[in-house]
Design a protein around this motif. Structure first.
Motif, PDB file in Angstrom:
ATOM      1  N   VAL A  24      -1.270   3.573   1.874  1.00  0.00           N
ATOM      2  CA  VAL A  24      -0.983   2.166   2.129  1.00  0.00           C
ATOM      3  C   VAL A  24      -1.052   1.349   0.842  1.00  0.00           C
ATOM      4  CG1 VAL A  24      -1.765   0.166   3.472  1.00  0.00           C
ATOM      5  CG2 VAL A  24      -1.834   2.433   4.471  1.00  0.00           C
ATOM      6  N   VAL A  25      -1.744   1.833  -0.154  1.00  0.00           N
ATOM      7  CA  VAL A  25      -1.988   1.063  -1.379  1.00  0.00           C
ATOM      8  C   VAL A  25      -0.713   0.832  -2.209  1.00  0.00           C
ATOM      9  CG1 VAL A  25      -3.229   1.073  -3.580  1.00  0.00           C
ATOM     10  CG2 VAL A  25      -4.407   1.715  -1.481  1.00  0.00           C
ATOM     11  N   MET A  28       1.533  -2.078  -1.085  1.00  0.00           N
ATOM     12  CA  MET A  28       0.855  -3.368  -1.212  1.00  0.00           C
ATOM     13  C   MET A  28       0.854  -3.825  -2.669  1.00  0.00           C
ATOM     14  SD  MET A  28      -0.570  -5.875   0.269  1.00  0.00           S
ATOM     15  CE  MET A  28      -1.168  -5.466   1.883  1.00  0.00           C
ATOM     16  N   ALA A  31       4.340  -5.004  -3.496  1.00  0.00           N
ATOM     17  CA  ALA A  31       4.614  -6.334  -2.943  1.00  0.00           C
ATOM     18  C   ALA A  31       3.961  -7.425  -3.782  1.00  0.00           C
ATOM     19  CB  ALA A  31       4.127  -6.410  -1.503  1.00  0.00           C
ATOM     20  N   ALA A  32       2.744  -7.176  -4.231  1.00  0.00           N
ATOM     21  CA  ALA A  32       2.038  -8.186  -5.025  1.00  0.00           C
ATOM     22  C   ALA A  32       2.668  -8.374  -6.399  1.00  0.00           C
ATOM     23  CB  ALA A  32       0.571  -7.791  -5.170  1.00  0.00           C
ATOM     24  N   CYS A  54       9.637  -7.755  -0.865  1.00  0.00           N
ATOM     25  CA  CYS A  54       8.193  -7.996  -0.978  1.00  0.00           C
ATOM     26  C   CYS A  54       7.595  -8.348   0.374  1.00  0.00           C
ATOM     27  CB  CYS A  54       7.917  -9.104  -1.986  1.00  0.00           C
ATOM     28  SG  CYS A  54       8.254  -8.655  -3.674  1.00  0.00           S
ATOM     29  N   MET A  57       7.521  -5.067   2.488  1.00  0.00           N
ATOM     30  CA  MET A  57       6.457  -4.151   2.071  1.00  0.00           C
ATOM     31  C   MET A  57       5.085  -4.673   2.476  1.00  0.00           C
ATOM     32  SD  MET A  57       7.576  -2.611  -1.619  1.00  0.00           S
ATOM     33  CE  MET A  57       8.099  -4.139  -2.364  1.00  0.00           C
ATOM     34  N   PHE A  58       4.870  -5.977   2.303  1.00  0.00           N
ATOM     35  CA  PHE A  58       3.581  -6.544   2.694  1.00  0.00           C
ATOM     36  C   PHE A  58       3.367  -6.450   4.199  1.00  0.00           C
ATOM     37  CE2 PHE A  58       1.015 -10.084   4.239  1.00  0.00           C
ATOM     38  CZ  PHE A  58      -0.167  -9.818   3.579  1.00  0.00           C
ATOM     39  N   THR A  61       2.755  -2.828   5.334  1.00  0.00           N
ATOM     40  CA  THR A  61       1.457  -2.395   4.851  1.00  0.00           C
ATOM     41  C   THR A  61       0.329  -3.049   5.639  1.00  0.00           C
ATOM     42  OG1 THR A  61       2.372  -2.085   2.643  1.00  0.00           O
ATOM     43  CG2 THR A  61       0.001  -2.249   2.801  1.00  0.00           C
ATOM     44  N   ALA A  62       0.468  -4.321   5.951  1.00  0.00           N
ATOM     45  CA  ALA A  62      -0.573  -5.017   6.709  1.00  0.00           C
ATOM     46  C   ALA A  62      -0.718  -4.425   8.106  1.00  0.00           C
ATOM     47  CB  ALA A  62      -0.252  -6.512   6.784  1.00  0.00           C
ATOM     48  N   SER A  65      -2.216  -0.873   7.832  1.00  0.00           N
ATOM     49  CA  SER A  65      -3.625  -0.873   7.437  1.00  0.00           C
ATOM     50  C   SER A  65      -4.515  -1.382   8.567  1.00  0.00           C
ATOM     51  CB  SER A  65      -3.834  -1.701   6.169  1.00  0.00           C
ATOM     52  OG  SER A  65      -3.517  -3.052   6.399  1.00  0.00           O
TER      53      SER A  65
END
Length: 82
Positions: A24-25, A28, A31-32, A54, A57-58, A61-62, A65
């Motif tokens: 998952v990292v 993220m 995206a950042a 972005c 992906m965020f 991932t959210a 997670s």
């Protein structure tokens, strides 16, 4: 191979651990850092595509997670009595 993984691989409550968060990292982080590149992207379609990538992906991932962390917390909440 994926068929065998889904049909014959047994995942129990005891198999959840923090290593499941490792895949998952990277999205993220992408995206950042992609959000930091937005001012430098050319205006128009390229900037919009980068922004939407972005967000996607965020969001993915959210959601993933939250699911994984719930499984890990569920395992931590159940103590095996021996």
């Amino acid at each position: 191979m994926p068929y065998l993984t889904f049909t014959r691989h047994e995942v129990s409550d005891q198999s959840a651990f923090g290593g499941w968060l490792m895949p998952v990292v990277p999205p993220m982080v992408s995206a950042a850092t992609g959000a930091l590149l937005l001012p430098y992207a050319p205006e128009g379609q390229a900037r919009l595509t980068l922004l939407l990538a972005c967000y996607a992906m965020f969001g993915l991932t959210a959601i993933s997670s939250f699911v994984i962390i719930t499984l890990i917390w569920g395992r931590l909440g159940r103590v095996d009595q021996v």
